[in-house]
Every structure is written in C-alpha cells, then in structure tokens.
Design a protein around this motif. Structure first.
Motif, short mmCIF file in Angstrom:
data_model
loop_
_atom_site.label_atom_id
_atom_site.label_comp_id
_atom_site.label_asym_id
_atom_site.label_seq_id
_atom_site.Cartn_x
_atom_site.Cartn_y
_atom_site.Cartn_z
N ASP A 1 0.81 -1.21 0.00
CA ASP A 1 0.00 0.00 0.00
C ASP A 1 0.85 1.27 0.00
N ARG A 2 2.01 1.20 0.63
CA ARG A 2 2.90 2.36 0.65
C ARG A 2 3.64 2.55 -0.66
N LEU A 3 3.54 1.55 -1.54
CA LEU A 3 4.24 1.58 -2.83
C LEU A 3 3.24 1.31 -3.95
N PRO A 4 2.22 2.14 -4.07
CA PRO A 4 1.14 1.87 -5.02
C PRO A 4 1.62 1.82 -6.46
N GLY A 5 1.14 0.82 -7.19
CA GLY A 5 1.50 0.69 -8.59
C GLY A 5 2.83 0.04 -8.85
N VAL A 6 3.57 -0.32 -7.79
CA VAL A 6 4.89 -0.92 -7.96
C VAL A 6 4.75 -2.44 -8.00
N PRO A 7 5.19 -3.10 -9.07
CA PRO A 7 5.10 -4.56 -9.12
C PRO A 7 6.10 -5.19 -8.16
N TRP A 8 5.73 -6.33 -7.60
CA TRP A 8 6.65 -6.97 -6.66
C TRP A 8 6.48 -8.48 -6.67
N THR A 9 7.52 -9.13 -6.20
CA THR A 9 7.59 -10.58 -6.08
C THR A 9 7.50 -10.97 -4.62
N PHE A 10 6.60 -11.92 -4.30
CA PHE A 10 6.62 -12.50 -2.96
C PHE A 10 7.74 -13.52 -2.93
#
Length: 246
Positions: free
Chosen positions: A114-123
């Motif tokens: 939520d603090r990094l909206p729009g940022v893709p990430w890998t679990f």
C-alpha cells in the motif's frame, strides 16, 4: 487472449554481473546482497550503479535480517529503502514475510504494498516455510501489486518440491500465472513446470561458472543456455495447446 512466453529472471549481486545477464538474454535482474543469508537488501548506491549499466528491469530485495519476520522499526526502514531503490531506477521489489504462527504476514506485506502503489513486486520464498501451503497461496494471491511468487515448493529446494508445484499449478491457472519457479531449478524441472502452465523461471548459481557466488560472475553462455531451455519448453507447450487435432 494470447499466452505469454517465458520470463527468465537472473540473480545478480553487483554491476559486474550485468554484462553476462544482459548478453545472455535475461528478461529481468534480481538484485540481492549477502546471498548466503538468503538475500538481504543492498545499499541504494549499488542499486543505482547497477541500474545505470542496463535497460533490463531490475527488482531489488527488501529484507533486513536473515529470518522470515520483520519488526516495526525495520518496516519503516524498508519503506525508505524501497523508495530509494525506485528513485534510482529499480522496476520493482521482492519481499515476503511470515508471522509468528508461520502464516503469511498479510498485514506487513499489505502495508508495504500500500505504501508503494502501482509498484510490481515478487513475494519471495518465505512461502515455502509457511505452515499451511494452501492457505498461504490463498493469502498471497490477494495481496495488492504482487505479480510473481518465487517458490521451490519446499524449503529443501525444487528437487524436493517440484512435483508439488507442478500439481498445484496444473490445478489452478492463477497459481500458474503467479508462480516463478526458483530455488535449485534444474533443466529437467523446466518441461514439467511449463506443461503445468508456469511461465516464470528464476536462476542464480547455475548461471555462474562452477556455480560459485563468490568466485565467478554471471556468464553469458550459461544464461543463454537457460534462455534457450525455458523458451523451448514454453514454446513447445504453447504450440501443443494451440495446435488443432487432426
């Protein structure tokens, strides 16, 4: 909708790994520090130097200790690091935390996303240590922004967990879409994973001569071999699915 081809992600430790990954045909770089601890967050300066060396998308590890949990104080530092990484050219991030009950820490992971909206990430591979794998996958797939789940199917690596991953991906197209197979990936795993619908693959020591993290840089020929392997496996599977019966 047309199915996508294979994505090949290569682990890098510093800018000197970039030429081999780039020339070998990597789709994405995964930058970590202290690989012997399972990968920790690098310095922002390292991220900046590496991103200046390549046009390949770079994802960076968010992790400040060698465990699977994080604290409130660390969480603030992680957000700051993430913002620094993104400001110097990182395309996305990788993180994944469990709570004290060995369940996905939805609150922490959701807060970071939520603090990094729009940022893709890998679990990251914390999912392999979750107490209940079915529940872990249900939780992870609903986290905002996650577009890959790095897993070996077992804390012991893909030799132990490949069959479980193949079965899970074949049974659930959403798992197949998210799953990035990594953690001891070997060539013989790839066709089975591709047939189950997996399209993302993650390699580390196997793209370094001798498999050494400390004595060798990423080698273009090694990366190219993986590039050909995953492309052939996925292309063959896509052709099999689209060729009409005669």
């Amino acid at each position: 909708m047309q199915e996508r081809g294979a994505l090949l992600e290569v682990v890098v430790l510093h800018p000197r790994d970039v030429p081999g990954a780039d020339e070998g045909g990597a789709d994405r770089l995964f930058l970590v520090n202290d690989i012997e601890s399972g990968g920790l967050s690098p310095e922002p300066g390292t991220v900046s130097r590496l991103c200046r060396e390549t046009e390949i998308p770079v994802r960076v590890m968010l992790r400040l200790n060698d465990g699977l949990t994080t604290t409130g104080g660390e969480l603030s530092r992680l957000v700051g690091l993430a913002e620094d990484y993104l400001s110097v050219g990182a395309e996305g991030l990788a993180f994944g935390f469990l709570d004290s009950d060995l369940e996905i820490d939805v609150e922490v992971c959701g807060y970071l996303a939520d603090r990094l909206p729009g940022v893709p990430w890998t679990f990251h591979r914390a999912i392999d240590s979750a107490l209940e794998t079915d529940r872990a996958w249900r939780q992870v797939r609903h986290l905002p922004g996650v577009d890959a789940v790095l897993s070996a199917g077992s804390v012991r690596g893909l030799d132990a967990g490949c069959d479980e991953l193949v079965e899970r991906a074949a049974a659930d197209p959403e798992v197949a879409r998210l799953l990035m197979a990594g953690g001891g990936l070997r060539g013989e795993h790839v066709p089975w994973l591709a047939r189950a619908g997996v399209r993302q693959f993650h390699v580390g020591s196997t793209v370094r001569p001798g498999g050494s993290w400390t004595k060798a840089y990423v080698d273009a020929a090694h990366v190219r071999s993986w590039r050909m392997l995953v492309d052939d496996a996925v292309d063959h599977e896509l052709a099999r699915r689209t060729t009409p019966y005669t």
